[in-house]
Scaffold this motif. Structure first.
Motif, short mmCIF file in Angstrom:
data_model
loop_
_atom_site.label_atom_id
_atom_site.label_comp_id
_atom_site.label_asym_id
_atom_site.label_seq_id
_atom_site.Cartn_x
_atom_site.Cartn_y
_atom_site.Cartn_z
N SER A 187 0.84 -1.19 0.00
CA SER A 187 0.00 0.00 0.00
C SER A 187 0.88 1.24 0.00
O SER A 187 1.37 1.68 1.03
CB SER A 187 -0.95 -0.02 1.19
N GLY A 239 -9.04 -2.96 -6.47
CA GLY A 239 -9.30 -3.65 -5.21
C GLY A 239 -8.18 -3.40 -4.22
O GLY A 239 -7.36 -2.49 -4.42
N PRO A 240 -8.12 -4.19 -3.17
CA PRO A 240 -7.10 -3.96 -2.13
C PRO A 240 -5.69 -4.21 -2.67
O PRO A 240 -5.50 -5.09 -3.52
CB PRO A 240 -7.46 -4.98 -1.05
N LYS A 294 -7.00 1.01 -1.88
CA LYS A 294 -8.21 0.48 -2.50
C LYS A 294 -8.99 1.60 -3.16
O LYS A 294 -9.21 2.66 -2.56
CB LYS A 294 -9.08 -0.22 -1.46
#
Length: 196
Positions: free
Chosen positions: A18, A70-71, A94
């Motif tokens: 992330s 998505g994630p 996300k």
DNA sequence: AAGTAGATGTTCT
DNA sequence: GAACATCTACTTA
């Protein structure tokens, strides 16, 4: 007693993906990627982001690119030229499309299986290109959207991140946003898809 | 060593 | 129809 040289560092988890795809792409050079225990050291990647027209997610979410919205920490797989399965790591947050294309590996784990799948013995060409990586690792659409921090995937940080020299250049095969220097490679590796 | 053509199917205009 | 985040085999040097 001699110091044990471990092949790689800790296993990456979901939070490791992330962030900015360009930054993560850089950090992935030297990492180890395995699928069902088969794979090797990542020596070449490219970053892609929703904000630039070279990326599949530039148009926003579609059935094909949905995984990239998505994630982070999951796999985005696409079929290239009707033939090749190419593997990306979904990055960012996300809802924002971006990812890192795995372009080349130095094969280190289960060479026998990789040579079988690739139908060749030339180690330098086993995983030198995104289509070759896909074939070597047995990637199919069954892997679409799967988490990279769970079986069958495993990704490990480099053992010695400070000693890795990363080189940079423009991405390969693009007509749009072809000037962005978002291709990264391990300096001096003989397993690159092409020279930088 | 470098260049070209053909494969093959999904997505986009 | 055209384009496409490519690979291989085959040609020409």
């Amino acid at each position: 007693m001699t110091k044990r040289q471990f092949p790689h560092g800790r296993r990456l988890g979901r939070h490791d993906f992330s962030g900015d795809p360009v930054e993560i792409a850089r950090q992935l050079i030297g990492a180890t990627l395995l699928v069902d225990g088969v794979g090797g050291r990542i020596v070449e990647v490219e970053a892609y982001d929703q904000s630039e027209p070279g990326s599949h997610c530039y148009p926003g979410p579609t059935p094909r690119n949905l995984a990239m919205f998505g994630p982070p920490g999951h796999a985005y797989v696409y079929i290239n030229y009707g033939i090749h399965f190419c593997l990306n790591f979904v990055c960012g947050k996300k809802g924002h499309g971006c990812g890192v294309l795995i372009r080349a590996l130095e094969p280190t784990h289960n060479l026998k299986r990789i040579r079988e799948r690739r139908g060749m013995d030339n180690d330098r060409l086993l995983c030198a290109g995104p289509g070759r990586v896909g074939q070597a690792l047995g990637i199919t659409m069954d892997h679409y959207g799967l988490a990279l921090y769970q079986s069958p995937f495993s990704v490990y940080a480099p053992a010695n991140p400070t000693e890795i020299e990363v080189i940079t250049g423009p991405r390969i095969g693009l007509k749009k946003a072809a000037d962005l220097p978002w291709r990264f490679g391990l300096a001096g590796s003989r397993y690159l898809s092409r020279k930088f």
